[in-house]
Design a protein around this motif. Structure first.
Motif, PDB file in Angstrom:
ATOM      1  N   HIS A  23       0.687  -0.987   0.212  1.00 29.40           N
ATOM      2  CA  HIS A  23      -0.040   0.210  -0.148  1.00 29.40           C
ATOM      3  C   HIS A  23       0.710   1.917  -0.177  1.00 29.40           C
ATOM      4  CE1 HIS A  23      -3.487   2.708   0.421  1.00 29.40           C
ATOM      5  NE2 HIS A  23      -2.968   2.843   2.019  1.00 29.40           N
ATOM      6  N   LEU A  28      -1.241  -0.694  -4.328  1.00 30.76           N
ATOM      7  CA  LEU A  28      -2.260  -1.151  -4.588  1.00 30.76           C
ATOM      8  C   LEU A  28      -3.320   0.139  -3.882  1.00 30.76           C
ATOM      9  CD1 LEU A  28      -1.843  -5.131  -3.398  1.00 30.76           C
ATOM     10  CD2 LEU A  28      -3.046  -4.245  -5.573  1.00 30.76           C
ATOM     11  N   ALA A  34      -4.191  -4.387  -0.464  1.00 36.51           N
ATOM     12  CA  ALA A  34      -3.143  -5.016  -0.526  1.00 36.51           C
ATOM     13  C   ALA A  34      -3.248  -6.813   0.683  1.00 36.51           C
ATOM     14  CB  ALA A  34      -2.292  -4.212   0.372  1.00 36.51           C
ATOM     15  N   GLN A  37      -4.254  -9.416  -1.312  1.00 36.95           N
ATOM     16  CA  GLN A  37      -2.669  -9.823  -2.143  1.00 36.95           C
ATOM     17  C   GLN A  37      -2.070  -9.777  -1.836  1.00 36.95           C
ATOM     18  OE1 GLN A  37      -1.733  -7.382  -5.707  1.00 36.95           O
ATOM     19  NE2 GLN A  37       0.442  -8.143  -5.465  1.00 36.95           N
TER      20      GLN A  37
END
Length: 147
Positions: A23, A28, A34, A37
């Motif tokens: 982040h 993202l 984030a 992921q």
């Protein structure tokens, strides 16, 4: 090497830490995206079998009797890759990062690797300096522009 209990604790902290880095880097747009992921990459893609994932090596870094950090390397034939290296904040600046990098390079070489790579977020100036001093060279750069 990490014990199963150390691994579970490491994974819990790593997902949050990796999400924060994703982040902060601008990769993202939200911390929630984030985190999703990070969880997917760490637990589903890279370590679905935990400590038994083929080619994955996870260690606690020790200085004397103190647990000072972590090192995670994947070895795949002649190529190896550092997925994570971290030194406890209060122990940084003491040469431990360089020592852990050397130990990781030796372990990767002993496992048959000829090359050791890593990625670093562009905003991590301390890590960039460590890797440059340790003989790593830039092979690729990714760029992003907010729209």
């Amino acid at each position: 090497p990490m014990t199963p209990a150390q691994f579970r604790a490491y994974l819990d902290v790593s997902v949050d830490g990796y999400a924060a880095e994703l982040h902060a880097s601008g990769s993202l747009p939200t911390l929630e995206a984030a985190r999703e992921q990070a969880h997917s990459q760490l637990e589903t893609e890279l370590l679905p079998q935990g400590l038994d994932a083929p080619g994955q090596h996870l260690w606690r870094a020790m200085a004397d009797d103190d647990d000072v950090g972590v090192l995670w390397i994947r070895v795949d034939g002649e190529w190896s890759f550092i997925y994570d290296i971290e030194i406890a904040e209060e122990r940084r600046g003491q040469g431990l990062g360089a020592a852990v990098l050397r130990a990781g390079a030796n372990a990767a070489r002993d496992a048959g690797a000829s090359y050791l790579g890593l990625n670093v977020f562009g905003h991590n100036d301390v890590a960039l300096r460590l890797y440059e001093r340790s003989g790593y060279v830039v092979t690729e750069r990714s760029w992003i522009r907010p729209l």
